[in-house]
Design a protein around this motif. Structure first.
Motif, short mmCIF file in Angstrom:
data_model
loop_
_atom_site.label_atom_id
_atom_site.label_comp_id
_atom_site.label_asym_id
_atom_site.label_seq_id
_atom_site.Cartn_x
_atom_site.Cartn_y
_atom_site.Cartn_z
N GLN A 32 8.32 -35.35 -35.78
CA GLN A 32 7.66 -36.19 -34.81
C GLN A 32 7.24 -35.32 -33.64
OE1 GLN A 32 9.34 -40.00 -33.83
NE2 GLN A 32 10.73 -39.94 -35.57
N PRO A 33 6.00 -35.45 -33.18
CA PRO A 33 5.55 -34.62 -32.06
C PRO A 33 6.30 -34.93 -30.77
CG PRO A 33 3.92 -36.31 -32.54
CD PRO A 33 4.95 -36.39 -33.62
N ARG A 34 6.81 -33.90 -30.14
CA ARG A 34 7.49 -34.05 -28.86
C ARG A 34 6.46 -34.11 -27.74
NH1 ARG A 34 11.93 -29.36 -30.20
NH2 ARG A 34 10.01 -28.32 -30.86
N PRO A 35 6.88 -34.39 -26.52
CA PRO A 35 5.93 -34.41 -25.40
C PRO A 35 5.10 -33.13 -25.35
CG PRO A 35 8.02 -35.32 -24.67
CD PRO A 35 8.24 -34.79 -26.06
N GLY A 36 3.78 -33.29 -25.25
CA GLY A 36 2.89 -32.14 -25.18
C GLY A 36 2.49 -31.57 -26.53
N PRO A 63 15.53 -20.89 -30.76
CA PRO A 63 16.11 -22.22 -30.51
C PRO A 63 15.03 -23.28 -30.35
CG PRO A 63 17.23 -20.57 -29.18
CD PRO A 63 16.06 -19.88 -29.82
N GLY A 64 15.22 -24.41 -31.03
CA GLY A 64 14.29 -25.52 -30.91
C GLY A 64 13.12 -25.48 -31.87
N ALA A 65 12.91 -24.35 -32.55
CA ALA A 65 11.78 -24.22 -33.49
C ALA A 65 12.16 -24.78 -34.85
CB ALA A 65 11.37 -22.77 -33.62
N SER A 66 11.16 -25.16 -35.62
CA SER A 66 11.39 -25.63 -36.98
C SER A 66 12.03 -24.52 -37.81
CB SER A 66 10.06 -26.05 -37.62
OG SER A 66 10.25 -26.29 -39.00
N PRO A 67 13.01 -24.87 -38.65
CA PRO A 67 13.60 -23.86 -39.53
C PRO A 67 12.70 -23.50 -40.71
CG PRO A 67 14.57 -25.98 -39.98
CD PRO A 67 13.67 -26.18 -38.80
N LEU A 68 11.63 -24.28 -40.93
CA LEU A 68 10.72 -24.01 -42.04
C LEU A 68 9.86 -22.79 -41.75
CD1 LEU A 68 9.49 -27.66 -42.76
CD2 LEU A 68 11.30 -26.40 -43.96
N LEU A 69 9.41 -22.12 -42.80
CA LEU A 69 8.51 -20.98 -42.66
C LEU A 69 7.12 -21.45 -42.24
CD1 LEU A 69 9.34 -18.92 -45.89
CD2 LEU A 69 10.35 -18.68 -43.63
N GLY A 70 6.34 -20.52 -41.72
CA GLY A 70 4.92 -20.78 -41.47
C GLY A 70 4.56 -20.78 -40.00
N LEU A 71 3.79 -19.76 -39.57
CA LEU A 71 3.44 -19.59 -38.17
C LEU A 71 1.98 -19.88 -37.86
CD1 LEU A 71 5.44 -16.32 -37.40
CD2 LEU A 71 6.10 -18.69 -36.93
N ILE A 78 -3.42 -35.85 -36.32
CA ILE A 78 -3.26 -37.26 -36.68
C ILE A 78 -2.39 -38.04 -35.70
CG2 ILE A 78 -3.64 -36.85 -39.14
CD1 ILE A 78 -0.59 -37.05 -39.50
N ALA A 79 -1.72 -37.36 -34.77
CA ALA A 79 -0.89 -38.07 -33.79
C ALA A 79 -0.66 -37.17 -32.57
CB ALA A 79 0.44 -38.49 -34.40
N HIS A 80 -0.40 -37.82 -31.44
CA HIS A 80 -0.06 -37.13 -30.20
C HIS A 80 1.36 -37.48 -29.78
CE1 HIS A 80 -4.58 -37.07 -28.86
NE2 HIS A 80 -4.32 -36.16 -29.77
N GLY A 81 2.05 -36.51 -29.20
CA GLY A 81 3.30 -36.81 -28.53
C GLY A 81 3.02 -37.39 -27.15
N VAL A 111 2.93 -29.20 -33.33
CA VAL A 111 2.51 -27.98 -32.64
C VAL A 111 2.21 -28.29 -31.17
CG1 VAL A 111 0.89 -26.05 -32.68
CG2 VAL A 111 1.36 -27.29 -34.77
N PRO A 112 2.61 -27.42 -30.23
CA PRO A 112 2.18 -27.61 -28.85
C PRO A 112 0.65 -27.67 -28.77
CG PRO A 112 3.94 -26.00 -28.95
CD PRO A 112 3.55 -26.29 -30.36
N ALA A 113 0.15 -28.64 -28.02
CA ALA A 113 -1.30 -28.85 -27.96
C ALA A 113 -2.04 -27.61 -27.48
CB ALA A 113 -1.61 -30.04 -27.06
N GLY A 114 -1.44 -26.86 -26.56
CA GLY A 114 -2.10 -25.68 -26.01
C GLY A 114 -2.26 -24.54 -26.99
N GLN A 115 -1.59 -24.63 -28.16
CA GLN A 115 -1.67 -23.58 -29.17
C GLN A 115 -2.68 -23.91 -30.27
OE1 GLN A 115 3.03 -22.75 -28.32
NE2 GLN A 115 2.39 -22.55 -30.44
N CYS A 116 -3.43 -24.99 -30.05
CA CYS A 116 -4.45 -25.40 -31.01
C CYS A 116 -5.83 -24.91 -30.57
CB CYS A 116 -4.49 -26.93 -31.11
SG CYS A 116 -3.00 -27.68 -31.79
#
Length: 337
Positions: A32-36, A63-71, A78-81, A111-116
């Protein structure tokens, strides 16, 4: 989570560190997308060296990052936090590529919106997914960290890889003269085609070759992925006030017989960086610099990622095997059905 977004998704998981065979499709909760943040329905995912290291258990997520691979990913928002002050969201339905903090080998990624960033003109998901990790890394290290300027020279080790092919093109586009090392004549030819003066490190001593090509001056900046075995040679290759940026340690983390006198007398600057642990604000600044300086060149076709191969997401193990060989030139991308 809206009703159109499933509670669970398919993703590449690993039960324990190891070789490529530890990678397999599994079912995990949809993030689920967190704030931002935005939630992206992923169409393609880039494969990068840090993924290999994480798979081996050598590069744990921060810390806080997804444990799944893929950068890095490309797909549809499809959704906003929840909104955050100063954060601008790409619209729902927009096609974006993004530098992730992890989680890219999956159906959905937060993904943080600023990194898109938007897909460049004429791009499909595969080409767009080949951009973020390498282009963010190159810009961050060559221009933010090393301060590469127009008219300067830069040596790029591993010139035929994903980072290398991007670095050559970006350095040249910004008015610098790139040199690159590569391991065979075919890879050297690719580097030359992209705009670098190439050196085959298997047949030539790059220290002597750079001296010859720069009339004894050396290069202003070195972008190094090798580490220990190249450290002393890199110092010998730098010009006065030269800057060495270490971004990977593929050859090992220890250096021997290093001349500290050379560092002092030639006023050398040595920096090591890793992009993944950097702050969201820092990565957003890099994204903005890319949007202003590089995205117009991608839109026009002056720059483009070099593609090596694509694999279905279910064959992530095969993609990792391909990268493990070191025989690839350019980017490897996973395609989602």
């Amino acid at each position: 989570m809206t009703s159109s977004i499933p509670s669970f998704m398919q993703a590449i998981v690993l039960d324990e560190p190891g070789g490529p065979d530890v990678l397999h499709l599994g079912e995990v909760p949809t993030p689920q997308p967190r704030p931002g943040e935005v939630l992206v329905h992923v169409a393609a995912s880039g494969v990068n060296r840090p993924d290999i290291m994480q798979r081996k258990g050598l590069y744990p997520p921060p810390p806080g990052a997804s444990p799944l691979l893929g950068l890095e990913i490309a797909g549809t928002v499809i959704a906003h936090g929840a909104a955050l002050e100063g954060i601008s969201f790409p619209p729902i339905g927009s096609k974006v590529c993004a530098l992730t903090n992890g989680g890219g080998y999956a159906e959905y990624c937060a993904v943080p919106a600023g990194q898109c960033l938007p897909w460049p003109k004429g791009y499909d998901a595969v080409k767009a997914a080949a951009l973020p990790e390498t282009f963010f890394t190159v810009w961050s290290n060559l221009f933010t960290t090393a301060g590469l300027k127009k008219g300067e020279t830069v040596l790029i080790h591993g010139g035929a890889g994903g980072i290398g092919t991007a670095a050559i093109q970006i350095a040249k586009a910004m008015g610098a003269q790139p040199f690159a090392t590569a391991g065979d004549t075919e890879k050297c030819a690719l580097c030359e085609k992209l705009g670098a003066k190439a050196i085959n490190y298997r047949t030539d001593d790059f220290v002597e070759k750079i001296k010859e090509l720069t009339e004894g001056k050396g290069v202003d900046v070195i972008l190094d992925i090798i580490g220990g075995p190249y450290f002393e040679k890199n110092l010998k290759t730098l010009a006065m006030d030269g800057r060495l940026v270490l971004i990977a340690l593929q050859g090992g983390a220890k250096a021997e017989n290093v001349s500290l006198t050379r560092i002092m007398t030639r006023r050398l600057h040595i920096t090591g960086t890793a992009l993944r642990p950097r702050s969201t604000a820092y990565k957003a600044d890099v994204a903005q610099a890319l949007r202003e300086n590089i995205w117009p060149l991608l839109d026009s076709g002056e720059l483009a990622p070099v593609m090596h191969a694509t694999f279905p997401i279910a064959e992530a193990a095969e993609a990792h095997r391909e990268m493990d060989t070191g025989a690839h030139s350019g980017k490897i991308v996973l395609v989602h059905s």
